[in-house]
Design an enzyme around this catalytic site. Structure first.
Site, short mmCIF file in Angstrom:
data_model
loop_
_atom_site.label_atom_id
_atom_site.label_comp_id
_atom_site.label_asym_id
_atom_site.label_seq_id
_atom_site.Cartn_x
_atom_site.Cartn_y
_atom_site.Cartn_z
N HIS A 144 0.88 -1.27 -0.03
CA HIS A 144 -0.05 0.10 0.13
C HIS A 144 0.74 1.34 -0.08
CE1 HIS A 144 0.15 0.90 4.40
NE2 HIS A 144 0.15 -0.31 4.52
N ASP A 173 6.12 1.04 6.98
CA ASP A 173 4.67 0.62 6.81
C ASP A 173 4.02 1.99 5.74
OD1 ASP A 173 2.03 0.04 6.88
OD2 ASP A 173 1.94 0.52 8.58
N GLU A 188 -5.02 2.07 2.47
CA GLU A 188 -5.13 0.99 3.10
C GLU A 188 -5.21 1.38 4.41
OE1 GLU A 188 -3.84 -2.22 5.84
OE2 GLU A 188 -2.83 -0.49 5.81
N GLU A 189 -4.57 2.31 5.07
CA GLU A 189 -4.62 2.41 6.35
C GLU A 189 -6.00 2.87 7.07
OE1 GLU A 189 -2.34 1.71 8.49
OE2 GLU A 189 -0.19 1.96 7.44
N ASP A 231 3.21 -6.16 3.53
CA ASP A 231 2.58 -5.01 4.30
C ASP A 231 3.09 -5.53 5.91
OD1 ASP A 231 1.70 -2.96 5.53
OD2 ASP A 231 -0.31 -3.54 5.09
#
Ligand SMILES: [Zn+2]
Length: 504
Positions: free
Chosen positions: A314, A326, A360-361, A388
């Protein structure tokens, strides 16, 4: 000899030598003509799609020289670390809807084109646009202490100059549900559950529900705000943010995480039995949805270009850090894997598609948009993986597959054992962005990474480039490139995942 000259020598000999000369301990004699002839491939367009047979033992296939080339290139010629550095230094924080998010989409398009990927494009996704704003917090009684605090993603801001109230400490959602409303009404609920450190990251899964649903659970009992012990394994005075959610018809109360040492202090103070009062202020706000994109690039297949092996990560990242582990590391690993495949001078049967997902988060909008936009071709997705879980080394391969495809999965898994990955019968869970693909019966593979230290910095201001180790990241690149190549080039097609296996 310096490490650099050793690398250079190895690179030159890789470029110059034939596959048969590549010195790896796992090599078996190379076939005269590699890889296996296309005629052996079952046709994917046949009425009943052919799959690996559960009854037949895995065929004794000679090791594909392209796999050796990929694994050596990942060691001596990987540019993944430089790619993370470029993303971290040139873009940095890139929460969905922000200016950084737009810059990240432009970066991804530019980078994929520079690396030679094909059909590079941005597919539009509308994403939530949440901004953090200024934030602060203090313990007021029994004595003053400034809290290291940050809003949970999606939280409403605090009204006026902030919230003030007495703390009621709760360990779990179950304990919250069992609480007497009179004890909670008008108070600030403090969720005190500690996260445990594990190699597989499972400690996170055990407490993530509290972050997601804690505000709703507390508001149902009349709480005015929520403080959460950060979901982290460190003892730094840095709070860990992360997504939370509200529910229709339940009052939206502000929710924030405090650092682990601050949470432990609060816990001790509450344990003394005297009233503990805190105040906090969050400037968070939700703006109208903004435009973002899934960024996609491909290595076109030579024989079945409409069949796809998806390798994803992501692109978005929380606003507190630089998004190195991340998920800058994941983005770099999958783009670099595709670049190495392009460098082989041979094409896989099927297309390898790199997808850098949006949002994504705090919403998974990119994942759902991908599944919707590509609904007509999901049954042609041979296999999907997402990187991820940071930048640690991959140690275990797992698949989510129909048992009929087990021999094919085991053959692919055997190709990454020289890189240090063990095969586990599974099942794979897939990354969060693969949830809609899983629901659509797409076979998944996990290259499970060592997450022992990942949650020390996850979602904090400490997610910075120095947390990425080049050698570890290059090992992941080698594993992704191998699995993507082998799945894309396999004569067999993976069977769809049966419904009973798809539940997470
Ligand atoms: Zn992530």
């Amino acid at each position: 000899m310096s490490a650099q000259s050793a690398l250079l020598l190895a690179t030159l000999s890789l470029a110059a030598c034939s596959a048969a000369e590549i010195p790896t301990p796992e090599r078996v004699p190379a076939p005269a003509a590699a890889p296996a002839p296309a005629a052996a491939a079952p046709s994917a367009s046949a009425a009943a799609p052919a799959t690996a047979s559960a009854a037949a033992p895995a065929p004794a296939v000679p090791r594909d020289p392209n796999v050796d080339k990929l694994q050596i290139a990942a060691q001596v010629d990987s540019r993944a670390y430089d790619m993370v550095r470029s993303l971290v230094d040139e873009v940095g924080p890139r929460l969905a809807g922000s200016l950084g998010d737009k810059a990240a989409v432009a970066w991804a398009l530019r980078t994929m084109k520079e690396k030679g990927l094909e059909n590079v494009r941005a597919e539009k996704v509308m994403v939530p646009h949440w901004e953090r704003g200024p934030e602060s917090g203090r313990i007021l009684a029994p004595h003053g202490h400034t809290l290291a605090i940050t809003a949970l993603g999606g939280s409403v801001g605090t009204p006026g100059k902030g919230l003030e109230g007495e703390i009621v400490m709760v360990e779990s959602l179950d304990a919250m549900a069992a609480m007497d409303e009179a004890k909670v009404k008008g108070k600030i609920v403090f969720f005190s559950a500690a996260m445990t450190r594990t190699k597989d990251g499972s400690g996170y899964g055990k407490v993530a529900g509290i972050r997601h649903r804690g505000a709703v659970a507390a508001a149902k009992k009349g709480a005015i705000g929520v403080l959460l012990r950060s979901l982290g394994t460190d003892h730094d005075r840095l709070p860990h943010t992360g997504a939370m959610a509200y529910e229709k018809d339940v009052p939206k109360i502000p929710a924030a995480a405090i650092s682990v040492p601050d949470a432990e202090l609060l816990e001790r103070l509450v344990g003394q039995g005297k009233p503990v009062r805190v105040s906090f202020s969050l400037g968070a706000k939700l703006l109208p949805d903004a435009e973002s994109a899934n960024v996609i690039g491909e290595v076109k297949g030579r024989e079945k270009p409409d069949e796809i092996v998806l390798i994803g990560a992501h692109l978005d990242a929380w606003d507190l850090g630089r998004g190195a582990i991340d998920d800058g590391a994941g983005c770099a690993a999958v783009v670099e894997a595709a670049r190495l495949v392009l460098g082989l001078g041979a094409r896989p049967r099927r297309t390898i598609r790199v997808v850098l997902f949006a949002n994504e988060e705090n919403g998974l909008r990119g994942a759902f948009a991908y599944a919707k936009d590509h609904a007509a071709e999901l049954d042609k997705h041979q296999l999907a993986l997402e990187i991820d879980l940071g930048a640690g080394r991959a140690h275990t391969t797992r698949f989510l597959i129909d048992e009929a495809s087990r021999p094919l999965a085991e053959r692919i898994a055997s190709l990454v054992t020289p890189l240090g990955l063990q095969y586990d019968k599974g099942p794979a869970h897939g990354g969060a962005d693969l949830i809609p693909l899983r629901a659509a019966a797409v076979p998944l593979v996990d290259l499970h990474q060592d997450a022992t230290n990942y949650f020390d910095v996850h979602h904090t201001a400490n997610d910075t480039l120095d947390k990425v180790t080049k050698e570890d990241l290059d090992q992941v690149v080698g594993a992704v490139a191998t699995v993507a190549w082998a799945a894309a080039d396999a004569p067999e097609t993976f069977a769809r995942v049966p419904e009973a296996l798809r539940k997470r």
